[in-house]
Write an enzyme that holds these catalytic residues in place. Structure first.
Site, mmCIF file in Angstrom:
data_model
loop_
_atom_site.group_PDB
_atom_site.id
_atom_site.type_symbol
_atom_site.label_atom_id
_atom_site.label_comp_id
_atom_site.label_asym_id
_atom_site.label_seq_id
_atom_site.Cartn_x
_atom_site.Cartn_y
_atom_site.Cartn_z
ATOM 1 N N VAL A 29 4.069 -6.155 2.839
ATOM 2 C CA VAL A 29 4.978 -5.041 3.173
ATOM 3 C C VAL A 29 3.833 -3.899 3.574
ATOM 4 C CG1 VAL A 29 7.206 -5.508 1.976
ATOM 5 C CG2 VAL A 29 5.392 -4.148 0.845
ATOM 6 N N SER A 30 4.335 -3.017 4.532
ATOM 7 C CA SER A 30 3.229 -2.212 5.132
ATOM 8 C C SER A 30 3.145 -1.174 4.199
ATOM 9 C CB SER A 30 3.712 -1.682 6.396
ATOM 10 O OG SER A 30 3.749 -2.998 7.517
ATOM 11 N N THR A 31 3.988 -0.523 3.398
ATOM 12 C CA THR A 31 3.604 0.675 2.762
ATOM 13 C C THR A 31 4.175 0.510 1.343
ATOM 14 O OG1 THR A 31 5.776 1.375 3.211
ATOM 15 C CG2 THR A 31 4.164 2.052 4.594
#
Length: 145
Positions: A29-31
């Protein structure tokens, strides 16, 4: 570790060889605020052992992902990697192509993309098994060959 038995002569009986295959999963996941549950559920549904799921919570913009790097170091020929979607391997076609090549050609593993069942290299690493309408995806992943 899953054991896969393959008949030497192609029949269901006769001499067999046993190939040990480790099954892994990768989640990104990006964050830190994004939820990885959807990806984890998909990997668990595919019977990926919990201890073999690698998770990164950061942007893949430069693909300097510590858990992904650890996973790639661990992978051996004939291992199997499950990912939920193809974009877990990169943020653009070039990166996806590169990672696909490293994993399937250099490491010699199989990849199953759960959101795109046609992207299952157990059917052939060159993706030549894809129907004509899906050859664009195959060409992208082969690096335009």
């Amino acid at each position: 570790m899953q054991e896969v038995k393959t008949a030497l002569d192609g029949s269901a009986e006769g001499g067999t060889i046993t190939i040990s295959t480790n099954v892994y999963g990768y989640v990104r996941v990006s964050t830190r605020e994004q939820n990885e549950d959807r990806q984890l559920i998909a990997l668990r549904d595919a019977d990926v052992p919990e201890c073999n799921i690698f998770l990164d919570k950061q942007s893949g913009k430069d693909f300097q992902l510590p858990q992904y790097k650890k996973l790639v170091r661990k992978l051996k020929k004939d291992d199997l990697l499950y990912i939920k979607s193809i974009d877990r391997l990169g943020r653009n076609y070039e990166e996806i192509q590169n990672q696909w090549r490293v994993l399937t050609k250099e490491k010699g593993i199989d990849i199953v993309v759960l959101d795109m069942p046609l992207l299952d290299t157990r059917r052939g690493k060159d993706l030549g098994h894809l129907p004509q309408r899906h050859r664009v995806t195959g060409a992208v992943l082969r690096g335009g060959e």
